[in-house]
Design a protein around this motif. Structure first.
Motif: not given
Length: 233
Positions: A6-26
């Motif tokens: 609970v409260g791991s907002f920085a980790a969630l932001a990192v995970a979301w940025l990784v998804l954004v990068a994968v979506s751009v590559l795909s």
């Protein structure tokens, strides 16, 4: 996502940025990925009581005349964490569906030892969803052709329309059930025994096995880092 504290907002932001990068590559794009993830937001309503039931760090009080509700900071952190976890997880699932053929998803679920019955249900549901949609559209056109109204005339009331819709839903259920019986008998006559057979089983190449092991290691390091860094944040 579900194992993050609970409260791991920085980790969630990192995970979301990784998804954004994968979506751009795909070549899917983050807009399409995010747009398909808002389906998870209504389910956040189930977590709202945590705002007032978790104790600690009171930040406000809501007067409801008969009783007061105290808004806690811990409850707010939990609700925000649940909301972001659900949102990012649905985006990851959406990205997977957009980038992977459906038969590959079914094969992956089977190799992950999901029960054969569930794999068969998902497979048949996906394949016959378009058939049921077409049947429903034909019934809607038939209803429209039988409910024509002259210009200026009074349209049928809501009660009549609700009765017609109820009859249509019942008829669609009966037609779907009868068609499923015919389809299942046809599949049995062709040797269907609970799972779809492939002519050639695709092996799991060693390079992909190495990539999978690396991905699991990266996820483990990410999870451990989130748990170790949060208490000091």
């Amino acid at each position: 996502m579900s194992l993050l504290p609970v409260g791991s907002f920085a980790a969630l932001a990192v995970a979301w940025l990784v998804l954004v990068a994968v979506s751009v590559l795909s070549r899917i794009g983050p807009v399409r990925m995010v747009r398909g993830s808002f389906i998870a937001l209504p389910f956040i309503v189930a977590a709202l009581p945590l705002l007032f039931t978790r104790k600690g760090d009171p930040i406000g009080t809501v007067d409801l005349w008969l009783f007061d509700l105290t808004l806690s900071g811990e409850g707010l952190r939990m609700v925000l964490t649940i909301m972001l976890k659900s949102w990012v997880s649905v985006q990851a699932a959406t990205l997977l569906v957009f980038t992977t053929p459906f038969h590959d998803l079914l094969e992956g679920l089977a190799r992950l030892k999901l029960p054969v019955l569930m794999v068969a249900i998902i497979s048949l549901m996906y394949r016959y969803l378009a058939v049921l949609t077409g049947e429903a559209n034909r019934m809607m056109r038939a209803r429209a052709s039988r409910a024509a109204v002259l210009p200026g005339a009074r349209r049928p009331g809501a009660v009549w329309q609700a009765r017609v819709v109820g009859n249509m839903v019942g008829a669609l259920f009966i037609r779907s059930y009868e068609r499923s019986e015919r389809v299942y008998l046809a599949m049995q006559s062709r040797g269907y025994s609970g799972h779809v057979r492939h002519i050639h089983d695709r092996p799991f190449p060693r390079p992909q096995l190495a990539i999978l092991a690396m991905a699991v290691a990266v996820l483990a390091v990410f999870e451990i880092s989130a748990h170790a860094w949060l208490p000091h944040a």
